[in-house]
Structures are given as C-alpha cells and as structure tokens.
Motif scaffolding. Structure first.
Motif, PDB file in Angstrom:
ATOM      1  N   MET A 124     -96.758  19.006  -0.172  1.00 52.66           N
ATOM      2  CA  MET A 124     -97.141  18.014   0.856  1.00 52.66           C
ATOM      3  C   MET A 124     -98.271  19.061   1.732  1.00 52.66           C
ATOM      4  O   MET A 124     -98.074  19.535   2.130  1.00 52.66           O
TER       5      MET A 124
ATOM      6  N   LYS B 235     -99.198  14.084  16.740  1.00 46.64           N
ATOM      7  CA  LYS B 235    -100.535  14.440  16.901  1.00 46.64           C
ATOM      8  C   LYS B 235    -100.863  14.085  18.796  1.00 46.64           C
ATOM      9  O   LYS B 235    -101.823  14.657  19.220  1.00 46.64           O
TER      10      LYS B 235
ATOM     11  N   PRO C 180     -94.975  22.409   9.768  1.00 47.57           N
ATOM     12  CA  PRO C 180     -93.957  21.716   8.335  1.00 47.57           C
ATOM     13  C   PRO C 180     -94.813  20.314   8.676  1.00 47.57           C
ATOM     14  O   PRO C 180     -94.122  19.289   7.306  1.00 47.57           O
ATOM     15  N   LEU C 181     -95.189  20.206   9.088  1.00 45.19           N
ATOM     16  CA  LEU C 181     -95.412  18.449   9.383  1.00 45.19           C
ATOM     17  C   LEU C 181     -97.094  18.674   8.799  1.00 45.19           C
ATOM     18  O   LEU C 181     -97.598  18.954   8.610  1.00 45.19           O
ATOM     19  N   SER C 182     -96.788  16.654   7.899  1.00 47.10           N
ATOM     20  CA  SER C 182     -97.870  16.314   7.383  1.00 47.10           C
ATOM     21  C   SER C 182     -99.510  15.553   8.542  1.00 47.10           C
ATOM     22  O   SER C 182     -98.319  15.604   8.953  1.00 47.10           O
ATOM     23  N   VAL C 183    -100.142  15.753   8.007  1.00 48.63           N
ATOM     24  CA  VAL C 183    -100.897  14.664   8.521  1.00 48.63           C
ATOM     25  C   VAL C 183    -100.207  13.414   8.712  1.00 48.63           C
ATOM     26  O   VAL C 183    -100.227  12.974   9.657  1.00 48.63           O
ATOM     27  N   GLU C 184     -99.695  12.983   7.823  1.00 48.99           N
ATOM     28  CA  GLU C 184     -98.584  11.497   7.439  1.00 48.99           C
ATOM     29  C   GLU C 184     -97.711  11.170   9.182  1.00 48.99           C
ATOM     30  O   GLU C 184     -97.949  10.638   9.780  1.00 48.99           O
ATOM     31  N   ASP C 185     -97.279  12.689   9.202  1.00 46.11           N
ATOM     32  CA  ASP C 185     -95.500  13.342   9.919  1.00 46.11           C
ATOM     33  C   ASP C 185     -96.472  12.915  11.581  1.00 46.11           C
ATOM     34  O   ASP C 185     -95.961  12.717  12.213  1.00 46.11           O
TER      35      ASP C 185
ATOM     36  N   LEU D  77     -95.990   9.726  13.590  1.00 51.57           N
ATOM     37  CA  LEU D  77     -95.246   8.547  13.311  1.00 51.57           C
ATOM     38  C   LEU D  77     -95.121   8.489  14.850  1.00 51.57           C
ATOM     39  O   LEU D  77     -94.434  10.013  15.725  1.00 51.57           O
TER      40      LEU D  77
ATOM     41  N   VAL E  13    -105.862  13.945  13.285  1.00 49.33           N
ATOM     42  CA  VAL E  13    -105.513  15.130  13.295  1.00 49.33           C
ATOM     43  C   VAL E  13    -106.391  16.328  13.303  1.00 49.33           C
ATOM     44  O   VAL E  13    -106.753  16.900  14.440  1.00 49.33           O
TER      45      VAL E  13
END
Lengths: 443, 443, 443, 443
Positions: free
Chosen positions: B1, B54, B36-41, B44, B111
């Motif tokens: 990820m 973000k 540890p976060l993805s751009v998608e996370d 949310l 982001v």
C-alpha cells in the motif's frame, strides 16, 4: 364549547380531613384547572414533549394507585389493568408503558372514564385513610405527600402543554380571559420604564445549600451540603420583554459569538428568530399566551426562553447566568429582609402571564413569574442516594444533559415552590415558563 | 500500500531551535503518525464526528496560518484563499467553513498539496521567528504554544478517528502491528487476575483545583479556585475489560435501573449491547483496535465507553464516578508519593492499546491508558473569562451538554497532559479512548 | 495531481481476439476513463446514490467473476473471498453485500489492488476463452456480452457520479478540459437563436415496440409487442438551457400549478430553485460540469433535470412528455430517413457536455446529449419473464416507482445505446444527464 | 361514551328533492357514519396519511362551500374565513392550507361547530337550488355531483382512518359490533375450504377502456380509448387470508426474491412480518378490524395489503397482478353474464369486513370486499386534459408514483363504484381495504 366541569360529581364522603386535606385540595385544583378546556382540548398532544390534559389527569391518579394503593390497600385490585400500562410515564420498574409520543392517540379511555378513575382513586385513598392506624398512616403519608407534589408538577405542565397545544392552532384559542383589571393596561409605551436594574453583592464563602428536610422536599434537593462560592453579584429583578427585544433588534439571533455552539446550531437548524410565542404583526409585537394573542408587554419579564437564549442574552449583556448555589444562597440570605409590595406572581394570583416588577428593595421576583435558568447542570448533590423502589426513578435517572431552574413561575402553586426546589429541563426547552436573571462576578 | 511518508521533504532550513523546538517536534509527530496510512485512508470520514486524517493535517496548519501568520506576518498572503474556508473547523469569527459532515468529500486539495501547505506554514513560522525581536516573539510564542497543543489534540483525534474509520471496513485494517513483545501475551486465561481493586480515602475539605498557570494550559483550566469536597474514596486503578464483561454477562445492557434515562434510550435506540469495538466470535470475545482485531485482553482497562456505559457500570457496581474536583484533588495529592513501576501508557509508549495495570501502591493508571469519565458536566470555572478574538471560540462555547474526562489515554502525548487538563465529550460519545475509575462516598 | 494511469500494466497476453474483442475494448475504456482522476477522487461517494469510481471498477470485475468465472471456470477460486461481499451491489441471491451508503469508506482494498483484481479477472477470462470449445463458449458469450453492457452502464455512472462528487467540492474540480475548439465558443449571446422548435406528426395506431432480440439487448426490452398509439406530435429537438431559463424567469419554480404534487413537495422541501448544477453569479448564469464551472450555454440542451422538472416545464409550455411507446415508435420511423449533419453527441464525441443542435430535418438529437424523460412508468412489457439465477435481479425487481428515459446521453457509449433501450430513474433523480423533448396530442 | 348523534339536528327544510336527493343522502351517510364515534375519536390523527373524522366532515363541507357556493351564491360570505385555510386539503389554487400532519391538533373548531358548519352549507345549497333556474343549475349540478362523490371518497377514508387510529390504541376499540349472524361463524377450521381458484381466459386484442362519460365519472377515467391487450387469464376470486398465511408460513417475508427491490427495503426497514392488522396470539392468528380484534377468517379475502405485499404474493405463487386494462376489460366482458348469488360486499352490506366468497361462476368478488391492486402505475389516459380551475387539482397532479386499484371495497358505497373507477395509492400504503386477484399470461 362543552366543558368537563359539569361532569365532576361533588365529593360527599366524610373525609378524614386532617390527613387528606392537602390531597383533596390539590386534587380539586386539577379539576378546576381543566374547567375551561373542551373535551377535545383534553386529548391534544402537539409534540412528544407535551402530554394531553386528560393524560395528566389519569397519570397523577395512576401515581396514587400504583405507589400507594397497590402497596397498602388490602385486596388491591386495579381500576383497570390496562391503565397500569397506559398511564405509566417512565417507571421501568413498574413495567411497560405506552409510547410517550402517542399519548395523544388515546381517545379511549374517555375523559369521562378518566374522571371516574380519579373519583375512584380518591374514594379509595379516603377509605385507606379511614382504615389506617397512625403508624401505618405515617408510612403512607410520605407517599401521599409525594403524590400531591407530583400532581402539582403536572398541574404546571398541564398549563405549559395546553399553551403549546393551543399555539399550534391558527384559531389562537385562549385558555382564559384576563382576570384582573391591571392586565387590561399594557404598559408598552415608550414612556413606561421598568424598575432600574441593579446588582446586589454577595460575599460568597462556604455556604450551605440544599434542603434540610424538615418539611417535604424532593430527593434531589438533598442532602444539604456545603458549597464554596466566590463573591458575586445578582440582579435585583428579572430581564423584561423590552430588554430582550433590544437584544433581538441588536441582531442577537444573527450573531454567533453570543451563543453556545449547541445553541447556535439549534437556532440555525430550527430557524429561531425570537422567543417561541412572539409574533410580529403590522401593529407591532404580540405574544401568544394562556390569555390568547396579546400585545407584547415590554415591562413584563421575558418568558418561554430556552437556556440557549437566556445564556446568549447574558453574554450579549456582558453578564452571565447565576449558578444554582449562588441563586439559592442569595435567596436564603434575602428571605428575612425581603418585603415585597405585592405577593409573588404564582398560580394563586391567577394571572397566567408574567407581570411587571413592582418597585422595591432587595431581590425582587425571586419566586413566581418565570423559572430562572441557572448555569448549573442538573447533577446529584454530594451524597445523594437514589431511593429504593419505583420512586427511585422519580429524579435520579434524569441527572444528565439538563440544567437547573429556580424559583417557580406564574403557574406554579405557592405551596409547591421552595428555595431549594430544583426544576430541570434540557437547554433547548422553551415551552416552559422560563426566563432569566443576570449575575456577575466581582473582579 | 502506498504511504505518504516518502513525499515528506526533509526540513533543511536552519531553525531558531530554542523558539520552535516544540513546534518542530509536534509537527514532525503529525507526519510520523500518518506514515502507516495510505493516501486513500487519509481522506476517510466515516461519521460526522470524525475528520479525515488529511483534514487534521491541514486544519492544524490553518490554525497557525490564521492565528499566527495572519496576525504577525508582514505582507501576509494566504497560501490558498479557499483554505481559509475549507480548513476552518468552527471559528465563526474567522468566517465561513465547509460543512463538517462533508470533510470526507474533499479529494482536492490532495494529500500532496496539503503536505506542501504544511511545509509552507512551517517555513514561514521559522522565517517569522528569525525576523522577530524578543518582545514580539513573546506575543507570538503564546499563540504558537497554543497551536502546538491544538495540534496534539488533533493527533489524538487522528488516532481515534482512524480507528473508527477502519472499524467500518469489513477488511479490519490494522493501523500498526504490536511493537512490544509483552503485547504478544494476552493474559485472558481464567488463572490471570487483575491487581486487587481497592479504594483510597481522601478527606476532602476546601481544596484548590484548576491550573495556576505557570506553564501552558488551556483557558478552560483557569482560574485556579477553591472547591469544597466531602470526604470520598477513589479506586486505585481503572476498571478492566474482564470486570466490564461481568457487567455484560449479568445483563447490564438489559436492565434499565442501571442506566440514566438518556442512556437507556441511547442503548435501546441504537441497539448497543457491548462496547463499540467488541465483537463476539466463535473463539470468544475480540476487540478491534489500532492493532487490528485481537482477542479481548481481560486484564487491560476497558476502553471506548460512552459516559452512559461508564455510569451504568458504576451504578451496577454500587459505586459512582468521581467528580472532576475529586479526581484532580486526589491526583494532586498523589503526585509526590506516586512511584509507578512503569511509566504511564501514553502515546510515547507506542502501545496504541490499553495494557494491564502493574502492581503498585497508590492511585495507579491516573495518566494514560484511557481518559476517565467524571461525573462533572463541563462548565466554566468560577471567574472564567472567554478570551478576546478567535481563540475565544476554542473552549468556551462548548461548555454545555458535555462531561469532563481526565488523565489522558494511550494515544495522548506525554507533554500534552496535565492534572488540570479538562477533556470533554457528550455522554454518548464512545469512539474516544475513554474508560472509568470508580469512586465512592464515605458515610 | 497523481493519477492512476501509470499503474495500469499493459496487457500483453495473446487474446482470442474475436471472442473477447468487445470485452477488451470496454474494459480498456474503464481504465482510460479514470485517467484524469487522482487516487483520492477514486474513493469519493458524496451521496448514497453514487458509488466511488474505484468501486465501479471493482464491481464490474466482480460481475464477471461471479456471473462467468464462478459458473464456468474449473477449480474456481475467488480472487479474494471478501470481495464477493464488498463488490456485490444488490444481488440477494449471491449473498450479503456491503451497505450501499458506505462504499466510500472502503479505503482498503486500494485502487492498486482493485487494478490488480481487474487484471486478474481479465487474464482469467482470456484463459477461459482459450480453453473453451465453441459450444461452451456460446453459453459463456451471452454472459460476457451482458457483462460488457453492464460495465458500460457503470461507465456512464462513473461520469455522473464523479460530476456529483466534484460538485460538492468548493474547489470546483474539472474532470477534463474542453477537447474541441467549438466548445470554446459559448453562443449565449442574445443574438444567437436555437433551431426553430417544431413538431412532427405521427399517426399512431397499433405499433410494435420493444426489442426483437436479434442482437444483444437487456431483458427489460423484451418481448417485442404491439401497443396502440393515438396520433401524436413530437418535437424535432430537445429543450435548451435558454428555453428552460425562460421557465425559471417566468416563476416556474414558484408556481404550484405546473408541478405534480410530489414534485412540488420535492422542490419545496429541498429548496430547489434551478437545475442542480446551475449557479447564478455576478457575471450571469453558470453551469458546473465535467469541464468545470462554465458560462451557461443557452443553445445547448438543458441537462440534469429530474422528471419533476421536465414534467413541470412541459405543463408550463402547454405540452407534455412523450410516452415511451411514442418515442420508440417515432424513433423507429425516423431511423431510415434521418440523416444528421453531425453524429450524435455520445461518449465517443468526448465532449462530456451537451451541445447545441445542428440544423437539420426530422427528429434531431434522438440519441446522445441527454436521456429524454418519458411519461412512462418503468413497468414490465407484456409477457416479460424474469430470468432464472442472479441475472434475474438485473432489471425486474426495479420495475416500480421509476420512469423510463430514452436515447442515451453525451456520456453513453455509441455501441451501448439502442432505440429499444430502457433507462430508468426515480422522478426526483437529477444527477443523471437527463433532459426533455416535448410531445403533444392531436385534437 | 358520549356520541355526537344527538347533536345532529333533523333537517326540516323543504328541499328541492329531485335536484339534491343524492346530495342529501350522501350528506346524511356522513353523519350516520360517525354515530358510533365519541367526540374524542373524532379528533384523532394517528399518522400524517390519515385525517381526523371531524376534519373529513369539515373538509367535505369546505368543498361545497369553495367549489359551489363561492362561485354561484350571490353575496357569498364564508361561514368562517379561517376555515378556508383549515379545511383546504391540497388546493394550491385556492390558497394556503393547514399542515396535513397537524390536522389532529385542531381541537377548535369543535365537533359541534363543524356540525353547525355542515348544516349551514347544506341549508345554503338548498337555498341556491331553490333560487336557481334550470340553466344555472345545470352548471351547478356537475359540481354538486362531484362534491358528493368527493364526500363518498372521504367516507371510505373515514373508515380506513378510524381503523388505523384505533389500531394504535392498546384498548383495541371496535367501531361496531357484528351486524349479521353469519359473521358470528368464523370458518377458519381446517375442514373449511375456499371456493376453488381457477382462471378465466380472455383473448385480449384492441379493447376500449375508460369511461364513456354518459353518467358521472372522475376526470381521470377519461377519455375512453383503445388499448391493445395480449391474451391473459384472470382468477375467478380474490386471494384469501388462508392462502396469504401459507405465503407467510413459507417464509415469504424472509425471501428477497419474491419482492420488488423497493418492497424488500420497505419490509426490512419497517420490520414488516405480516399484514398490518394481523396479530399472532396464543390462541392463533387474529385480525384487528372495524369490529375489533377477532380470529382471522381464513376464507375471507386478505385485506390491508400494500402493493409490495400483493406483488410479492403473486410472484411467490408464480403468477402476476393484472394490469388495469386487463381488469377493466374482463370486468366489462363479464358484466352481463355475471350473476352473483349474493350482492357485492360493499358499504351497504354493513359488514365492514371482508367475507368469504360464495360459490358461483365467472369472475366473483369483482366489486366490494377489497380494492384490487393492479400492476398499472397511475398515469393519465391518452388525451387526458386537466380541467381548468381548482377542480383541476383533484386528480391530475397525483399521477406519479402511485398504482391503480379497482373494484371498491366493503366500505365503498355502491353508487360510488364503477368498472372504470381508478383508485390509486403509493406502493407502500397498507391502511386501505386493499387485496389482490391473480392474473397470468398465456404462453
């Protein structure tokens, strides 16, 4: 319009007068109170927070049946087993209850049946009294006393709820006509001025508040305990309609900084622009009340405010609301010194609306006219114990997300109010007779 | 990820280390935190009460831009004029703001743009520091300090919000893996027992609470003032998952009498049968957390309770929650005497979940693990003044319908928490790291 | 802004070109379509009725996996067992599915994983094709054809949903820039006039409608059957923005009599005063679209209307909407005669917005630009049978409370639209590319 | 219980009998109808879709006052100007109207005042009749006829609404007692069997439907027009409670595939597990109705179904609902041939509930017992014109999102129902007397 008064049979039994004098008097007031209402008015429930007048009449009887007769009557039989469900308000330990927001759907039992129910309960109370020795009665008497104060609370609610019910009817029904000549005079001309607003100083310190329990009080007023107060100042009188109008005209409802965050959200989401019963007409401001739609009396205390509105007014005015302890301490301090030129405007005055403040010294309008919002959340007093049994649900479980109001209103019976009395409502409740008195710290 | 860590440019400027040491450190932690976060996370927002990661990164930068740079930077130009609207949370005096429940719809700015925004703000803060004489900086420093503590609050929220966001995904994403060997051991066997629960006695009396303001504190912790306390007892440790499970198995969620009226309505209407992140599986109770879905640790403090649940547990246990003043006075009393065998489980421990209590004397687990619900509504302290300007909206307008929590949690930075710290949430909030410690009166 | 295009691996396998030519082409278009989107855009779900772009990409793959591979692949293994739940839309017979309104909360699986999923499904389809004899493939081919048309429907939804998602962002993101010079010319000056509106007469009588099923069609287009039509007239072109603006300026949204009762309630309750993407600015009317915020083109067909708005316009204009049978019969009648000066404005034109009508004879703009609301509720054709198995849930269960739209829009692929095509949406849906053509009876 | 019957003054005026015979008869039925109701029952509104009985009495008078007297009475004066607002249902062209969901809050005007209003309107209608020459009366007579049919619609609603109102009262009030001995026999034993269900064949073809307008009909029944029908079959009788119970016991409410998508969502979201007035008790299935709570009659037609439930039953049974045109054509075909052994169970039978089907030939139970859901959305007939003026709002604006029902019910007056009659309700409405007859195609 048909009224229910004629259907009330005179109570001819020989009562044990001393034991049930208060009971009889309070019960009679409930009946007197609904005299101006039609059978159709008696069933109205215009929002979930109000109850139909007939439901109040039945529930207050249910209270005596369930809390007193069921516990003490030999061979107790319910008047109607279904009433245990229908007229239970919220006592989980008693069993199920009818949905609160559907009390207005109970066309059956009829008003007539509910009046029969009332008479039956009263007759059985008297029978119980006649058959009880002093020791047993001592036990019963506390619950009967609680039941009468419970009924007095519902009497005030019957007024507030009826006012709300009527406010939803475009015909603007009036509960009553003005009863005193003085009310014919609406002193809202620009030349009339309210009594000057000034502030009385209190030194604070370690003070007792709460009820010492010699006479009746609710459990939530106990135990009497010490609370430490900073020096503070308390206004001599309530805020008037005229003063509140100034706040409105200054853009009070359009200015976020005066409001608590929840309050601002509330007035935005519900489009509140003025107190609930105020209307603007071509001929000026009017207020709907138990006497119908009338010109706004600028000198009378502002009434039917939510906590959010009372708090916003105080911030705008550069002051604050008093804490409960401040109010109670100040009221106790004044009780000896205070000599009103006129008795408090409580239910007995039969005015049914707020009235201008008389001239006088000290803290005026402490009792009656409007319940005064305090800044104090409704929390248990230190050492408060929830009583065992169903009466434990009377107050304790509501001690969250509400604020304390003090002093009673123009529809509160005089023998029901006390300095230590703790009324409580959520911050957005505005269908009560609620207003405000300002307080201030001392730098 | 994909993670965002690689996109963060190293900060190579020569900073005025002493003035902005804390600023730099706090800002860096925000970046570390989202590694540890993805751009998608990062985008949310699973409910209105949480914000996308973000957005937290942008809003904490907005705070410095609006409160510091706009006031002190010569020739101030906004990084992006629209950000003033997008990343304002609730500051009415600053202007409009994007709908809170639609923060998750802002795929733009990306982001990457928000990281640029952060870097820009940081660079300008350093420039401002470099260009400011000591007198000006003294003025600025207070706001910068406020901004860093503001950012630390959002760091905790970023953890709580991410946990909630992830809990809505059937894939059960884990924010991190266990970092310490001890966490591999889940002592939930029947032979393991928590440290014995006992109560420490405090005499009460007239005590000071609140912050004396020598170091940084929020305005709501002031003024330090006297409060009168009855004698009371406070439990030596937090309530554990195992103890809370006993409450559940005893029918706690099915028994009205344990609950406040609003609490009972809340659990009925929302079908709450257990703490928010508990699940029952074939292999026993599990808890979802930042480390993913794991067996419930019976010895660790129960976490993610609403006030209603904490209060109900206390009633069921025959105890009560402490007041804020009791908690704070007790904590102050213990501060010298208390020698933990292990440092408090705060963010620095990097455990990210609650851990069992070590053996020890005195009040244990006062700081870290879980915010402890108190019975005290969040009200202003006597003499509290709302500061002038936008920062006046920081705390004061929320002092209604919330309750105070004390002590910090396992995701609170150590240099952010204080004895006088007043956290606050509504009674039904349960996505925070919140638990309880019991108290009792003395008859 | 980061896009996902670079992550799409080129498909280098040797495909059985003839069998999967359409499949490959359609699948590729989905990837092309998301090229302008950032990873963050791919997760957006701004209301329950839209789905995140990445969910569309996954769901269209799930369709092939579940309907084709699971039925025909030897030793079928799901790509990821959880995907069966996550990317099922509404197929009850397949099993459970993720809450529709929470598709936007699925940050995991990532876009990258979904692209892997797509590639895996495509590779397996090709393998299946390579390993299937002609008889087996004949069975499979029908489902593959259905799957490609299913994917084309989601391609149009991906456009409509992205437009809605972007419309909620104050930054006004544009999906694309104008691709043709002609679009640079916005002919909204008062001197420009649309092609004259006139009506073509049709005699009606007993006519066939529905699909004769020689090529692919959806089940809901069958069986072809006779329908009796009164003589009617149909407008030669679509209604323009300019004409619709006249309706607005004539008080259309303030005049109850133009509206269906449900329509009037809808615009009142939601405060609709204009089409969803119209804005009024200081410089005049603007429309938000896939090309961003642009001046309203008065000559282009009005787009993004609900049925209520289309119907109200027609009543105001003294006309009505055509029935589906009228539209379809008229379109069939014209198909030979009709020679457009320009191809229909369908997805292949890559305009992404509606464009003014060219001069010409006959029924113009029948295909493309906007889906044309008909007055026909979406009901099964006489003799319609719901197919057995999961595909039976494709259309039949939605035949209630929706209305039929005909002709495709500027984001419909050309090989996806047919005269008999029945699109359907509820009367209040307005985020689709939907507009209107007037009809009239003959007295 | 007090009833209102005694308050109705006998109508002693000398009426122009021929002109107003129907008017007088219909008006009297409204009064007869409320005889069993108490004044308190008269104000009930248990959901927004129902109206209080007293409101029905007033609104039907308002209709004559507004549509007839206001247009034709010289020197028209409203009975009460506020009534124009209070008792307007939804006629936007007449002016404002009281909120539909708050009709139950109108304790004023009282029932007595509304009865006065009724008497006044009736007296003025007679006066107008006495003073009108034949030419003028011809104009008036159409509106009066419309008004009487309008009142008959409200009479049916008064029954359905009262049933719903009473169903919300735990006391289970009965509107009436069984009036015929046959109803004392509840043939629900296993040995009793309904008349065999069989299907009659119809050839279809080009058929006329709609009203030829020689007698009174509503505008929505016109114009009579041709419709092409495929051959079809129609069941000889209605579906019974016993047959519907089999569907329930077969898991009908738990099986998604039987349901329309909207229907499945409706029963899931509202937890529908059986028809609205069915209850399961220890002694078996019961049904609440106008005769109170009684054992479920397995042979009587199932009643109070929503369209969703009727449609689901048909799918489960492998059949379908008829279209309106099929039903109407079949009914016209049968009208000569059909000789019932018993008159239709309409309002005149005074049964107030559905009754088992007699043995007989042809299509039985076409009229009465239950309104039969058709599969036809409520759309205008080809060439339908909305009349000018307020009566144009009678039907036309509701032609969306509703379905047609045919044949009348056990509470429909006999001279109100026709073959061409088009009743209409939304798919989730289930408080009407609505059931189903199966149809089938012919392969």
């Amino acid at each position: 319009m048909a009224t229910i008064a004629s259907k009330v049979a005179p109570n001819t039994q020989a009562f044990s007068a001393s034991r049930l004098e208060r009971f009889d008097r309070v019960r009679q007031f409930s009946l007197d109170q609904v005299t101006p209402l039609s059978v159709e008015d008696m069933g109205l429930q215009a929002m979930a927070n109000v109850s139909p007048p007939k439901w109040h009449l039945a529930h207050t009887s249910w209270f005596f049946e369930t809390m007193v007769l069921e516990a003490f009557e030999p061979d107790f039989e319910p008047f109607n087993p279904l009433f245990r469900h229908l007229f239970n308000s919220y006592y989980e330990t008693v069993g199920t209850f009818h949905r609160r927001d559907q009390r207005g759907l109970l066309s059956r039992p009829s008003v007539a049946e509910i009046l029969d129910y009332r008479a039956n309960i009263e007759q059985r109370l008297h029978q119980l009294s006649n058959n009880s020795d002093d020791q047993t009665w001592a036990e019963i008497a506390d619950l009967v006393m609680l039941g009468t104060h419970h009924e007095q609370q519902h009497q005030e609610l019957l007024f507030t709820d009826t006012l709300y019910n009527f406010s939803q009817n475009p015909m603007n029904p009036a509960y009553a006509s003005p009863t005193t000549p003085s009310l014919g005079h609406i002193p809202n001309k620009s030349t009339d001025q309210p009594l000057a607003l000034n502030y009385l100083r209190f030194d604070g310190g370690l003070q007792f508040i709460g009820n010492s329990n010699e006479q009746f009080c609710f459990d939530n007023e106990t135990p009497r305990h010490q609370s430490f107060l900073q020096p503070f100042r308390l206004a001599n009188r309530l805020i008037t309609n005229g003063e509140y109008l100034t706040f409105i005209e200054a853009g009070g409802y359009q200015t976020a900084k005066h409001w608590l965050s929840d309050g601002w959200a509330t007035i935005q989401n519900n489009n509140w622009l003025r107190p609930i019963y105020w209307q603007r007409s071509d001929s000026g401001w009017q207020q709907f009340g138990l006497l119908g739609l009338r010109p706004l009396n600028l000198l009378a205390p502002v009434c039917h405010l939510s906590y959010f509105e009372a708090d916003a007014y105080a911030r705008w005015a550069g002051k604050r609301l008093p804490s409960e302890a401040e109010w109670e301490h100040a009221a106790e301090s004044q009780s000896a010194a205070n000599s009103h030129s006129r008795p408090a405007n409580l239910a007995e005055s039969n005015q049914l609306i707020t009235v201008p403040c008389d001239h006088g010294e000290g803290l005026l309008q402490l009792y009656g006219d409007v319940w005064e919002w305090t800044a104090s959340p409704y929390s248990p007093y230190p050492g408060f114990k929830i009583p065992a049994g169903p009466v434990g649900e009377y107050n304790g479980k509501f001690m969250c997300n509400q604020l304390v109001l003090k002093g009673g209103s123009c529809v509160t019976p005089a023998d029901h109010i006390r300095t230590s009395y703790r009324n409580f409502f959520p911050a957005d409740a505005r269908w009560q007779f609620s207003g405000l008195r300002l307080a201030d710290g001392i730098d």
